[in-house]
Design an enzyme around this catalytic site. Structure first.
Site, PDB file in Angstrom:
ATOM      1  N   GLU A  88      41.804  18.034  60.803  1.00 53.31           N
ATOM      2  CA  GLU A  88      40.370  18.080  60.514  1.00 53.31           C
ATOM      3  C   GLU A  88      39.556  17.711  61.759  1.00 53.31           C
ATOM      4  O   GLU A  88      40.025  17.881  62.875  1.00 53.31           O
ATOM      5  CB  GLU A  88      40.062  17.156  59.326  1.00 53.31           C
ATOM      6  CG  GLU A  88      40.869  17.555  58.084  1.00 53.31           C
ATOM      7  CD  GLU A  88      40.553  16.772  56.816  1.00 53.31           C
ATOM      8  OE1 GLU A  88      39.694  15.881  56.851  1.00 53.31           O
ATOM      9  OE2 GLU A  88      41.180  17.058  55.782  1.00 53.31           O
TER      10      GLU A  88
ATOM     11  N   ASP B 108      36.165  15.990  46.328  1.00 53.60           N
ATOM     12  CA  ASP B 108      37.113  15.838  47.425  1.00 53.60           C
ATOM     13  C   ASP B 108      37.417  14.345  47.576  1.00 53.60           C
ATOM     14  O   ASP B 108      36.761  13.485  46.982  1.00 53.60           O
ATOM     15  CB  ASP B 108      36.573  16.459  48.721  1.00 53.60           C
ATOM     16  CG  ASP B 108      37.718  16.794  49.698  1.00 53.60           C
ATOM     17  OD1 ASP B 108      38.839  16.288  49.503  1.00 53.60           O
ATOM     18  OD2 ASP B 108      37.490  17.550  50.661  1.00 53.60           O
TER      19      ASP B 108
HETATM   20  C1  BGC Z   1      40.543  17.486  52.106  1.00 53.76           C
HETATM   21  C2  BGC Z   1      40.891  18.413  50.981  1.00 53.76           C
HETATM   22  C3  BGC Z   1      42.180  18.001  50.344  1.00 53.76           C
HETATM   23  C4  BGC Z   1      42.079  16.571  49.880  1.00 53.76           C
HETATM   24  C5  BGC Z   1      43.354  16.046  49.273  1.00 53.76           C
HETATM   25  C6  BGC Z   1      40.616  16.052  51.706  1.00 53.76           C
HETATM   26  O1  BGC Z   1      40.523  15.244  52.836  1.00 53.76           O
HETATM   27  O2  BGC Z   1      39.235  17.755  52.563  1.00 53.76           O
HETATM   28  O3  BGC Z   1      40.952  19.725  51.446  1.00 53.76           O
HETATM   29  O4  BGC Z   1      42.484  18.846  49.278  1.00 53.76           O
HETATM   30  O5  BGC Z   1      41.756  15.740  50.970  1.00 53.76           O
HETATM   31  O6  BGC Z   1      44.312  15.796  50.210  1.00 53.76           O
HETATM   32  C1  BGC Z   2      45.496  11.986  53.159  1.00 54.33           C
HETATM   33  C2  BGC Z   2      44.910  13.354  52.988  1.00 54.33           C
HETATM   34  C3  BGC Z   2      43.456  13.242  52.772  1.00 54.33           C
HETATM   35  C4  BGC Z   2      42.808  12.377  53.838  1.00 54.33           C
HETATM   36  C5  BGC Z   2      41.351  12.180  53.572  1.00 54.33           C
HETATM   37  C6  BGC Z   2      44.770  11.222  54.236  1.00 54.33           C
HETATM   38  O1  BGC Z   2      45.271   9.942  54.345  1.00 54.33           O
HETATM   39  O2  BGC Z   2      46.822  12.110  53.540  1.00 54.33           O
HETATM   40  O3  BGC Z   2      45.494  14.015  51.913  1.00 54.33           O
HETATM   41  O4  BGC Z   2      42.923  14.505  52.806  1.00 54.33           O
HETATM   42  O5  BGC Z   2      43.429  11.143  53.918  1.00 54.33           O
HETATM   43  O6  BGC Z   2      40.735  11.505  54.617  1.00 54.33           O
END
Ligand code: BGC
Ligand code: BGC
Length: 627
Positions: A519, A323
């Site tokens: 989140e 991730d």
């Molecule tokens: C998320 C994932 C996601 C990834 C890419 C992460 O923060 O937990 O679910 O696929 O970012 O954006």
């Molecule tokens: C991105 C997401 C990713 C996240 C992780 C964001 O800035 O747009 O895709 O999941 O950061 O913390």
């Protein structure tokens, strides 16, 4: 198993090996000539589309340097690529768009141009290995303006309809492929056990059988690999992301999100593993590792679960992706983090920003023998097999004919049907269905006319946002469109409701719930209605016949308001087609949605399985009326 150190043994000539070497001499001398003439006639095996993905990948791997293999294992984020020459320089296996990371203009054509531009750089390398472009198309191709956005998974969980979810996967793949991307980080097969988790809406529900059933979305995404608009799917987040313990000390800021799953191995296997088993059976191309920990060990470091269980026991043949910067969380010592993640069995690393550091560190680790050459080969091979399987070498660039299907009427109709099936009717004292000839209908509440709130997180941006900047129909607009000129529909801001005017309506529809988030803990820690929503329900439901509709990624606590409601409908995060909600209020079909999660009476009834208050919930898992 200990990794084999990378130490080429110096070759020593002895009487044992001298003789065979001498007999080989004529052949050795001829070899370059033969190889050269073969190169002129037979193309490299890996270029032969008639060979199996496995054979092609093995052939290609045999031609690759360590740097090229490590390049395949590297995934950078588009916005973090400082110089596009880096794409060829590092030979990235993949590039992703993070949430909201979009080309200027954010049209399908601009996406295709952008991705094809990256791809041409990848194809300019010595072996011309195409890259995989990955996106979070988690409820439709949600980064792109004009895409059809389906209900988030929690709503799909309410449908229990595997074929519907498969068709959503197919339609989403068509829109993803139309923009040139090859891979979605979806479906989330998380089993949410505590709805205080801010990613509850990404879960199909609290029981593993729901995620197992609806992993049918993978069949839709991947359809017939290598043809048409087939894309790679990702089963995520492996494993136990929905089972974290509240109050975990691992990451106090996030508590449940990126927290610690504290279960016995038997419980973990029973609750959280089955959906991944189902995904592996469907030959899912990739699996994403969870930010969370299991029993205090970061999943990104968990060799037993990634290598022994997922790849070994379950027989997963695709590749494992980390991730977002997940490897950085293993340890403050970067080299330790890199070798731990790779040795645990992660094949591709979502770096996503400092790729020079990652590539250098992994190279050093291999040279020092702390990551084996065999592990690197296994990782690169797994990635290459999927690239061959999905036809990347034959069709690396966007099929521009797919653009016609982007945001199509057929996809909108599918999304509208999904909305209808996702609604759960929790109470009805005869208010529903509302007559299509109702003289005066009041529509109000914070989520009645707000597309952004209806879409939730992962919608144009990572967190999503309130307001009507996306393409779609709000619930209020859907209601208006459903009624003829004989009915008067007023959409009134909750703040301007007053008792005298409310009384002039025959029926009121009050749409309440959450505001967008992606989140953490979501938009609130206590899951109760906002004071404004509670007030809107009070002023309408105590005065006239009313229907309350919740738009939220999880149940909201409305125990105190329930008795005043004529009807209650849970609409989850329905997405861009709010007309599907209107359809159901006017009785288009019986309600078939059933609760994918328990609806608590109060916060003490959380989490599932170990509540402080074990009395009956407001509505049990599986609850839902037909009419
Ligand atoms: C998320 C994932 C996601 C990834 C890419 C992460 O923060 O937990 O679910 O696929 O970012 O954006
Ligand atoms: C991105 C997401 C990713 C996240 C992780 C964001 O800035 O747009 O895709 O999941 O950061 O913390």
């Amino acid at each position: 198993m200990r990794p084999t150190p990378y130490h080429p043994t110096p070759y020593q000539l002895t009487s044992h090996n001298l003789l065979p070497l001498l007999t080989l001499l004529p052949a050795l001398l001829l070899a370059p000539v033969v190889a050269q003439s073969q190169a002129q006639t037979a193309p490299a095996l890996y270029k032969d589309a008639g060979q199996s993905p496995e054979a092609r990948a093995a052939d290609l791997l045999g031609r690759m340097t360590l740097a090229e293999k490590i390049g395949q294992m590297t995934q950078a984020e588009r916005g973090n690529i400082k110089d596009s020459a880096d794409i060829a320089k590092y030979g990235f296996g993949s590039i992703l768009s993070g949430g909201g990371s979009v080309p200027e203009g954010n049209t399908p054509a601009n996406w295709a141009d952008m991705i094809d531009g990256y791809q041409k750089r990848a194809l300019s390398t010595r072996l011309a290995i195409p890259l995989l472009y990955g996106v979070d198309a988690v409820h439709g191709h949600n980064n792109v303006q004009g895409a059809v956005l389906y209900p988030h998974n929690i709503g799909l969980g309410a449908t229990r309809n595997a074929d519907l979810v498969r068709r959503i996967g197919r339609a989403t793949a068509e829109e993803v492929a139309a923009t040139g991307a090859h891979w979605t980080f979806s479906p989330c097969l998380c089993v949410v056990r505590d709805i205080r988790w801010g990613r509850s809406y990404e879960s199909f529900g609290e029981r593993p059988e729901l995620a197992s059933l609806l992993s049918s979305e993978i069949d839709g995404y991947q359809a017939t690999p290598g043809t048409g608009s087939s894309i790679l799917a990702t089963a995520k987040h492996f494993v136990g992301d929905g089972g974290t313990s509240y109050g975990s000390s691992i990451n106090p800021e996030y508590l449940l999100d990126q927290g610690d799953t504290r279960l016995t191995e038997a419980q973990l296997r029973a609750l959280h593993l089955p959906p991944f088993q189902a995904a592996v059976k469907k030959n899912v191309a990739s699996v994403m590792v969870s930010f969370s920990s299991v029993g205090g060990l970061k999943m990104h470091a968990d060799k037993k679960l990634i290598t022994d269980v997922l790849k070994g026991e379950l027989g997963f043949k695709g590749f494992v992706i980390s991730d977002w910067a997940g490897l950085d969380q293993i340890s403050p010592q970067y080299d330790l983090s890199v070798r731990t993640a790779v040795n645990a069995g992660i094949d591709m690393l979502m770096v996503p920003d400092n790729y020079p550091r990652f590539v250098q560190t992994l190279t050093d680790e291999v040279k020092a023998g702390r990551v084996s050459q065999a592990r690197i080969d296994d990782a690169a091979l797994r990635i290459l097999i999927q690239k061959f399987r999905f036809g990347l070498f034959e069709r690396p660039l966007t099929d521009r004919t797919l653009a016609a299907g982007f945001g199509s009427a057929a996809h909108r109709a599918l999304a509208r049907q999904a909305v209808r099936e996702s609604l759960v009717l929790l109470k009805n004292s005869g208010v529903l269905p509302i007559s299509k000839t109702v003289p005066r209908l009041l529509v109000t509440g914070s989520n009645a006319d707000d597309l952004g709130n209806q879409l939730g997180g992962w919608s144009l941006t990572w967190q999503g946002r309130s307001g009507n900047s996306a393409v779609g129909t709000t619930i209020a607009a859907g209601i208006r469109a459903a009624l003829g000129s004989a009915s008067k529909v007023d959409v009134v801001a909750a703040a301007s409701l007053n008792p005298a005017t409310v009384k002039t309506y025959d029926v009121g529809v009050v749409v309440v719930g959450e505001t967008p988030y992606a989140e953490g803990k979501g938009d609130r820690s206590a899951l109760s209605l906002s004071p404004a929503d509670a007030a809107a329900i009070r002023s309408v439901c105590t005065a006239i016949k009313c229907v309350v509709v919740t738009v939220s990624g999880r149940p909201v606590i409305l125990t105190d308001q329930l008795s005043s409601m004529g009807a209650l409908v849970a609409a989850w995060l329905p997405g861009s087609e709010g007309a599907g909600v209107a359809d159901m209020l006017f009785g288009a079909q019986p309600f078939t949605g059933r609760l994918p999660v328990t609806w608590p009476k109060n916060m003490n009834q959380l989490p599932v399985g170990q509540p402080k208050d074990a009395s009956a919930p407001l509505f049990a898992y599986g609850a839902g009326l037909d009419r």
